[in-house]
Each structure stands twice: as C-alpha cells, then as structure tokens.
Design a protein around this motif. Sequence first.
Motif, short mmCIF file in Angstrom:
data_model
loop_
_atom_site.label_atom_id
_atom_site.label_comp_id
_atom_site.label_asym_id
_atom_site.label_seq_id
_atom_site.Cartn_x
_atom_site.Cartn_y
_atom_site.Cartn_z
N PHE A 67 -3.42 4.65 -2.01
CA PHE A 67 -3.22 3.40 -2.75
C PHE A 67 -4.32 3.21 -3.79
N ASP A 68 -5.56 3.46 -3.40
CA ASP A 68 -6.68 3.35 -4.33
C ASP A 68 -6.51 4.30 -5.51
N LEU A 69 -6.13 5.53 -5.24
CA LEU A 69 -5.92 6.51 -6.30
C LEU A 69 -4.78 6.09 -7.23
N LEU A 70 -3.69 5.63 -6.66
CA LEU A 70 -2.56 5.18 -7.49
C LEU A 70 -2.96 3.98 -8.35
N CYS A 71 -3.74 3.07 -7.80
CA CYS A 71 -4.21 1.91 -8.58
C CYS A 71 -5.03 2.37 -9.78
N ARG A 72 -5.93 3.29 -9.54
CA ARG A 72 -6.81 3.75 -10.62
C ARG A 72 -6.07 4.55 -11.68
N ARG A 73 -5.08 5.33 -11.29
CA ARG A 73 -4.38 6.21 -12.22
C ARG A 73 -3.14 5.59 -12.86
N MET A 74 -2.44 4.72 -12.13
CA MET A 74 -1.14 4.25 -12.62
C MET A 74 -1.06 2.73 -12.76
N GLY A 75 -2.01 2.02 -12.19
CA GLY A 75 -1.99 0.57 -12.26
C GLY A 75 -1.58 -0.04 -10.93
N GLU A 76 -2.00 -1.28 -10.73
CA GLU A 76 -1.77 -1.93 -9.44
C GLU A 76 -0.30 -2.20 -9.16
N GLY A 77 0.45 -2.58 -10.19
CA GLY A 77 1.87 -2.89 -9.99
C GLY A 77 2.65 -1.68 -9.48
N ILE A 78 2.46 -0.56 -10.12
CA ILE A 78 3.15 0.66 -9.70
C ILE A 78 2.65 1.11 -8.33
N ALA A 79 1.35 0.97 -8.09
CA ALA A 79 0.79 1.37 -6.80
C ALA A 79 1.41 0.57 -5.65
N VAL A 80 1.59 -0.73 -5.84
CA VAL A 80 2.19 -1.56 -4.80
C VAL A 80 3.63 -1.11 -4.53
N VAL A 81 4.38 -0.85 -5.59
CA VAL A 81 5.76 -0.38 -5.41
C VAL A 81 5.79 0.95 -4.67
N ARG A 82 4.94 1.87 -5.05
CA ARG A 82 4.92 3.19 -4.41
C ARG A 82 4.51 3.09 -2.94
N ILE A 83 3.52 2.27 -2.63
CA ILE A 83 3.08 2.13 -1.25
C ILE A 83 4.20 1.53 -0.40
N LYS A 84 4.96 0.61 -0.96
CA LYS A 84 6.10 0.06 -0.22
C LYS A 84 7.14 1.13 0.04
N GLU A 85 7.38 2.01 -0.93
CA GLU A 85 8.31 3.12 -0.73
C GLU A 85 7.79 4.07 0.34
N ILE A 86 6.51 4.38 0.28
CA ILE A 86 5.91 5.27 1.28
C ILE A 86 5.95 4.63 2.66
N ASP A 87 5.66 3.34 2.73
CA ASP A 87 5.74 2.64 4.01
C ASP A 87 7.15 2.70 4.60
N ALA A 88 8.15 2.63 3.74
CA ALA A 88 9.53 2.74 4.22
C ALA A 88 9.77 4.13 4.82
N TRP A 89 9.23 5.16 4.20
CA TRP A 89 9.38 6.52 4.74
C TRP A 89 8.56 6.69 6.04
N LEU A 90 7.43 5.99 6.12
CA LEU A 90 6.60 6.08 7.33
C LEU A 90 7.19 5.32 8.51
N SER A 91 8.04 4.37 8.22
CA SER A 91 8.64 3.55 9.26
C SER A 91 9.53 4.39 10.18
N PRO A 92 9.45 4.19 11.47
CA PRO A 92 10.29 4.96 12.40
C PRO A 92 11.77 4.62 12.27
N ARG A 93 12.09 3.50 11.63
CA ARG A 93 13.48 3.11 11.47
C ARG A 93 14.16 3.84 10.35
N HIS A 94 13.41 4.56 9.52
CA HIS A 94 14.00 5.22 8.35
C HIS A 94 14.84 6.39 8.76
#
Length: 94
Positions: A67-94
């Motif tokens: 998340f820190d790397l994405l914030c620094r390279r792509m911006g906070e808005g995109i980082a939040v969206v990407r982390i939510k996508e990654i969290d969905a993949w990390l979820s056992p319900r996926h």
Amino acid sequence: MKRWFGHERRPRTSQSEHLRVLAIRRLVASDLDPHRHQLSQRDTRLYQCLTSTSSLETVRHLRFDLFDLLCRRMGEGIAVVRIKEIDAWLSPRH
C-alpha cells in the motif's frame, strides 16, 4: 476411493489459493511494471517478492508495504482501490 487406500486428495483450497495468488501477482505487476526503473532497492525487493510469491500469507504480511509503495508511485486514490481489490482476493470467500 483413493482415501480408502491410504492416498489423500489435495485440498481444493490449494488450487483456489493458487489462482488468487496469480491474480494478485498480475495486478501488482501491471500496476508497478511501468515504474520498475524508478524503484529503490527496497521497493524492487518488495516488487520481486510480491510478483514471485506463491502464498497468500506472504501477500497478507506485505500488504501495508505494498500500500505504501502504491501510494508513493501511483497516488493514494489508486492505492486505496488496488488494496480493496487485493483484499477481495485475500478474502476466503472469494
């Protein structure tokens, strides 16, 4: 029947986990590949670790650093969206 003869079947979750890890790896690679030449040594190690991992647990462990790397390279808005996508993949319900 194989279990009756002493052969254990591989759990189905291993295949599901493998596909989820691949999806996360693709997402990280597609977002950070254009920035690879600008990454520090630490960020390059993180990138290589995330794009070569075969474990969801590794991704969970490195989630904040990503998340820190994405914030620094792509911006906070995109980082939040990407982390939510990654969290969905990390979820056992996926």
